[in-house]
Scaffold this motif. Structure first.
Motif, PDB file in Angstrom:
ATOM      1  N   ARG A  62     -11.074   1.841  -0.261  1.00  0.00           N
ATOM      2  CA  ARG A  62      -9.996   2.825  -0.153  1.00  0.00           C
ATOM      3  C   ARG A  62     -10.358   4.064  -0.957  1.00  0.00           C
ATOM      4  NH1 ARG A  62      -4.854   3.859  -3.137  1.00  0.00           N
ATOM      5  NH2 ARG A  62      -3.523   4.926  -1.647  1.00  0.00           N
ATOM      6  N   VAL A  63     -10.032   5.229  -0.396  1.00  0.00           N
ATOM      7  CA  VAL A  63     -10.123   6.509  -1.096  1.00  0.00           C
ATOM      8  C   VAL A  63      -8.859   7.281  -0.741  1.00  0.00           C
ATOM      9  CG1 VAL A  63     -11.403   8.655  -1.412  1.00  0.00           C
ATOM     10  CG2 VAL A  63     -12.648   6.549  -0.923  1.00  0.00           C
ATOM     11  N   ALA A  64      -8.117   7.697  -1.757  1.00  0.00           N
ATOM     12  CA  ALA A  64      -6.877   8.445  -1.525  1.00  0.00           C
ATOM     13  C   ALA A  64      -6.781   9.557  -2.562  1.00  0.00           C
ATOM     14  CB  ALA A  64      -5.666   7.538  -1.616  1.00  0.00           C
ATOM     15  N   LEU A  65      -6.284  10.694  -2.129  1.00  0.00           N
ATOM     16  CA  LEU A  65      -6.076  11.836  -3.020  1.00  0.00           C
ATOM     17  C   LEU A  65      -4.587  11.967  -3.281  1.00  0.00           C
ATOM     18  CD1 LEU A  65      -7.120  14.413  -4.463  1.00  0.00           C
ATOM     19  CD2 LEU A  65      -6.738  15.616  -2.308  1.00  0.00           C
ATOM     20  N   GLN A  66      -4.204  11.901  -4.556  1.00  0.00           N
ATOM     21  CA  GLN A  66      -2.807  12.138  -4.923  1.00  0.00           C
ATOM     22  C   GLN A  66      -2.737  13.493  -5.603  1.00  0.00           C
ATOM     23  OE1 GLN A  66      -0.929   9.396  -7.605  1.00  0.00           O
ATOM     24  NE2 GLN A  66       1.105  10.017  -6.917  1.00  0.00           N
ATOM     25  N   LEU A  67      -2.013  14.427  -4.964  1.00  0.00           N
ATOM     26  CA  LEU A  67      -1.887  15.773  -5.491  1.00  0.00           C
ATOM     27  C   LEU A  67      -0.830  15.814  -6.584  1.00  0.00           C
ATOM     28  CD1 LEU A  67      -2.021  17.645  -2.077  1.00  0.00           C
ATOM     29  CD2 LEU A  67      -3.860  17.421  -3.749  1.00  0.00           C
ATOM     30  N   GLU A  72       2.190  14.264  -3.345  1.00  0.00           N
ATOM     31  CA  GLU A  72       1.758  13.993  -1.974  1.00  0.00           C
ATOM     32  C   GLU A  72       0.458  13.195  -2.028  1.00  0.00           C
ATOM     33  OE1 GLU A  72       0.161  16.370   1.986  1.00  0.00           O
ATOM     34  OE2 GLU A  72       0.899  17.503   0.266  1.00  0.00           O
ATOM     35  N   THR A  73       0.368  12.160  -1.184  1.00  0.00           N
ATOM     36  CA  THR A  73      -0.836  11.330  -1.133  1.00  0.00           C
ATOM     37  C   THR A  73      -1.492  11.478   0.225  1.00  0.00           C
ATOM     38  OG1 THR A  73       0.123   9.739  -2.674  1.00  0.00           O
ATOM     39  CG2 THR A  73      -1.742   8.986  -1.364  1.00  0.00           C
ATOM     40  N   ILE A  74      -2.784  11.744   0.211  1.00  0.00           N
ATOM     41  CA  ILE A  74      -3.563  11.879   1.439  1.00  0.00           C
ATOM     42  C   ILE A  74      -4.565  10.736   1.474  1.00  0.00           C
ATOM     43  CG2 ILE A  74      -5.164  13.332   2.736  1.00  0.00           C
ATOM     44  CD1 ILE A  74      -3.950  15.736   1.175  1.00  0.00           C
ATOM     45  N   GLU A  75      -4.417   9.865   2.473  1.00  0.00           N
ATOM     46  CA  GLU A  75      -5.359   8.755   2.644  1.00  0.00           C
ATOM     47  C   GLU A  75      -6.638   9.307   3.265  1.00  0.00           C
ATOM     48  OE1 GLU A  75      -5.195   5.571   1.685  1.00  0.00           O
ATOM     49  OE2 GLU A  75      -3.214   5.878   0.831  1.00  0.00           O
ATOM     50  N   ILE A  76      -7.733   9.149   2.592  1.00  0.00           N
ATOM     51  CA  ILE A  76      -9.011   9.684   3.055  1.00  0.00           C
ATOM     52  C   ILE A  76      -9.838   8.604   3.724  1.00  0.00           C
ATOM     53  CG2 ILE A  76     -11.178  10.714   2.265  1.00  0.00           C
ATOM     54  CD1 ILE A  76      -9.507  12.134   0.095  1.00  0.00           C
ATOM     55  N   PHE A  77      -9.879   7.418   3.130  1.00  0.00           N
ATOM     56  CA  PHE A  77     -10.629   6.297   3.703  1.00  0.00           C
ATOM     57  C   PHE A  77      -9.899   5.016   3.381  1.00  0.00           C
ATOM     58  CE2 PHE A  77     -13.739   2.890   3.509  1.00  0.00           C
ATOM     59  CZ  PHE A  77     -14.373   3.039   4.726  1.00  0.00           C
TER      60      PHE A  77
END
Length: 133
Positions: free
Chosen positions: A113-118, A122-127
């Motif tokens: 899993r790779v996710a960006l939490q701003l 806001e969370t953006i699921e990347i992988f």
């Protein structure tokens, strides 16, 4: 008597400086080892390839900061690597959350899993991405 006190003060200053320098060097080397690791690099590459996440950050340029070594989320052992990587762009910043497992047969790390939490939560699921499911 004052000579021995002066010598003791000099020894204390010397030991303090050597200890501080050693701690600083250890911190630097640990950060460098994280940045060279396969689980770290593959997560950052996924972030760089994700146009929506990069646009929300305001990147390029993407700035990757040092991992907080005291954060309990950051854990690496023989089978799992879990990191919280601070990142910033020109618009905002956040944390890149990554989880990887070690494939024992291939002796390689695989992203789970790779996710960006701003900063605005806001969370953006990347992988894995929503498109691949």
């Amino acid at each position: 008597m004052s000579r021995s006190t002066n010598l003791l003060q000099q020894m204390t200053i010397f030991v303090t400086m050597v200890t501080g320098g050693g701690c600083g060097m250890m911190y630097y080397l640990m950060q460098k080892n994280f940045a060279k690791s396969e689980y770290y690099r593959s997560a950052v590459e996924r972030l760089n390839d994700h146009s929506t996440a990069m646009a929300n950050l305001g990147a390029p340029p993407l700035k990757i900061h040092n991992i907080h070594l005291t954060d309990r989320y950051n854990r690496v052992d023989h089978t799992i690597a879990q990191l919280k990587i601070p990142v910033t762009g020109t618009k905002t910043g956040g944390y890149l959350y990554t989880t990887s497992n070690r494939d024992a047969t291939m002796n390689r790390w695989r992203l789970q899993r790779v996710a960006l939490q701003l900063k605005n939560s806001e969370t953006i699921e990347i992988f894995p991405s929503e498109e691949s499911e």
